[in-house]
Design a protein around this motif. Sequence first.
Motif, PDB file in Angstrom:
ATOM      1  N   UNK A 458       0.771  -1.120   0.053  1.00  0.00           N
ATOM      2  CA  UNK A 458       0.171   0.298  -0.344  1.00  0.00           C
ATOM      3  C   UNK A 458       0.275   1.000  -0.072  1.00  0.00           C
ATOM      4  N   UNK A 460       3.305   3.514  -2.509  1.00  0.00           N
ATOM      5  CA  UNK A 460       3.098   4.318  -3.963  1.00  0.00           C
ATOM      6  C   UNK A 460       4.223   5.709  -3.556  1.00  0.00           C
ATOM      7  N   UNK A 480      -0.104   5.169  -0.309  1.00  0.00           N
ATOM      8  CA  UNK A 480      -0.993   5.171  -0.785  1.00  0.00           C
ATOM      9  C   UNK A 480      -1.574   6.597  -1.203  1.00  0.00           C
ATOM     10  N   UNK A 481      -2.339   6.454   0.133  1.00  0.00           N
ATOM     11  CA  UNK A 481      -3.983   7.470   0.614  1.00  0.00           C
ATOM     12  C   UNK A 481      -2.674   9.104   0.259  1.00  0.00           C
ATOM     13  N   UNK A 482      -1.534   8.811   0.939  1.00  0.00           N
ATOM     14  CA  UNK A 482      -1.244   9.963   1.095  1.00  0.00           C
ATOM     15  C   UNK A 482      -0.381  10.912   0.081  1.00  0.00           C
ATOM     16  N   UNK A 484      -1.479   9.863  -3.287  1.00  0.00           N
ATOM     17  CA  UNK A 484      -2.397  10.558  -3.729  1.00  0.00           C
ATOM     18  C   UNK A 484      -2.532  11.481  -3.245  1.00  0.00           C
ATOM     19  N   UNK A 485      -3.233  12.519  -2.463  1.00  0.00           N
ATOM     20  CA  UNK A 485      -3.539  13.629  -1.752  1.00  0.00           C
ATOM     21  C   UNK A 485      -2.418  14.318  -2.179  1.00  0.00           C
ATOM     22  N   UNK A 487      -0.186  14.375  -4.486  1.00  0.00           N
ATOM     23  CA  UNK A 487      -1.114  14.270  -6.328  1.00  0.00           C
ATOM     24  C   UNK A 487      -1.565  14.812  -6.761  1.00  0.00           C
TER      25      UNK A 487
END
Lengths: 509, 172
Positions: A458, A460, A480-482, A484-485, A487
């Motif tokens: 999890x 990126x 991954x969440x962080x 995306x945020x 990005x």
Amino acid sequence: MRFADGAWHRLHPATPLLRGGLAFVAIAGFVIANLRERLVDFFFRVPQFGDDPIDEIVNHGFVGWALLGVLGVLLAIIAVFTVSWRMHTFRITDDLVEVRSGILLRTHRRARLDRIQGVSISRNLLARIFGAAKLDITVAGNDANVQLAYLGSAATDELRREILTLASGARREATEPVALDQDGAEHPDASASTGARLGGLVNRRVGEFLAPELDPDAAPPESVVRIPLLRLIGSVVLTGFTVVLVMFIIAIAIGLSQGEFWPVLVVLPVILGGGSFYIRRVSRQLRYTIAGTPDGVRVGYGLLSTNNDTLPPGRIHAIGVDQPLLWRPFGWWRVRVNTAGHASRDRQNRENTTVLPVGNGADVRAVLGLILPSFTDAEAQGIIESGMVSRGGDDGFTNAPRRAAWLRPFSWRRTGFREHGSIVLLRRGVLSRDLVVVPLARLQSVALEQGPVHRMLRLASVRMQTVSGPVAAALEVVPADTALALYRRTAADAVEWASVDTSHHWGAS
Amino acid sequence: MPDDETIPTVGPERRLQLDDVEWRRVSPKYLVVAIVGRIVSAVVIGAAAVFLWLVAGWGWIPWVLPVIGVGFLIAIIIEPRRVRSIGYALRADDLVFRRGIMFQRFVAVPYGRMQLVDITRGPVSRVLGLADLRLVTAAAASGVAIPGLPEADAEDLRDRLVSLAETRRAGL
């Protein structure tokens, strides 16, 4: 005299000599001296009587022809150089710099002043003796530099100031042409007063030669960063190259103790090459200064051949602060930048991307303050400090989670990012530490990537894509969440900051 | 900065997703181009392998050939999904592009950063009336290539991007 008046100007009259004329004469002399006998044999086809060639010429009554031939060749060379010099003209208008050159193949190069990425002035030893300097205007793109070689030394500094003023977007001030005491091109009254003039010329040359590389008036002294000589030598010695060299020497020692002598023959050239490498590196960075001037950051270096680059504001796309492992005991750091001008590929300007070859923490903060004037308050100082030396943890950076240890077993605690206004900082590496500062207003694009291993964990990676250079602004292990945020935010902020950024037109009010 | 947990981001199968973006897909006909490309490279590699086997006498080639064949077969089988994974969207201020299943990649290019928009057509694409669109910025790494657009769409998109880039130009 002002060059930037929109009229066509010529280069310094000594240009042909400086651009290789001397080398040509020296080579021709060498060749002729070595091949004299053969040339004589070839041209006159006389059997060798054991006499001096001059005697042969005299005997055969060729004196006049020989002298005439030599004179003709010399005249032809001088004529070609003179014509080439006369045909090489440049002008600087309010928004363009144009250069026309070439005798048979004419080239005409134009560059827009508001696209200038940097101005560099270099003076090699010969040019300094003649009081000349080479001006390089870096424009974005490969092989897009505009070179003015050579100009009068004092006039060059003035010309740079004018170019940068025009590039800054400020209107040309309607002042009287400054009566500069200069010795640039197009000086008709060279024979005005002989003795006093010559004395003054010599004095001025000596003065220029001995003057500090950085003009004291050009920048406030508190903004100047210098490198102590011992630190410079230490920084050059403490590189991976030295480690390899030491290993070679140990290998030789072992070989000698075993009675084997051939390793010496193999490694001796390497050691000699190493010595010249050290000397070259040190001498190139001697008398290094970096200073903030109103028209950008000015980096100067060199003892005999001097060189200085001015990077106008808003031309730096990424900044890398890094510390090789060997420098760590001394607390030394290096600062490199990505700029759009590809002068970095040029052989002579190879070091253009390094704005601080070696410095301590205070130097790094001073240099970052010069490059990013908006990033100098106390909070910024704290962020830079923790970005450089913090071991990670809860220090304001968003760091990688524990599961990132699968990919970054040592450095995961320290691998993270922080956003601060128009700037994103990326921090990496625990043994050789690394901090990347990206001004969002210069960001070209942002990419988010995830491979299968990252997906299992999890994680990126986020890449801030800037113009090419030594600094790679990528963070490999972000949750991954962080990621995306980050990005999303970066993509939006980059547009926003680019639209409000005016630093590339720093002079426009 | 704390994690921005308010946005639902990572999808059910741990895949990166940008939910609020309306992706535009490339033409389904692009699948033909992609598969033809695979077959051509398979034939070239196969011919080279057979050459090495028969002429250069590399005896172990027959063992490797089936592996290569199976690899290409799998690649061709998943090709439809790979083509479906390619998407792009014109947002207010930037163009976003995505591709890849195993190795996902999302790129956002602000309009003001585009230096060049390029249209290229390969032989197979031309037969099918498709074109590839390539965006170039000052950063070499951010090159975005949108393959398999119908020719008219590609030209419209190019003109639109050029005019957008013109209105938002922001230095370098």
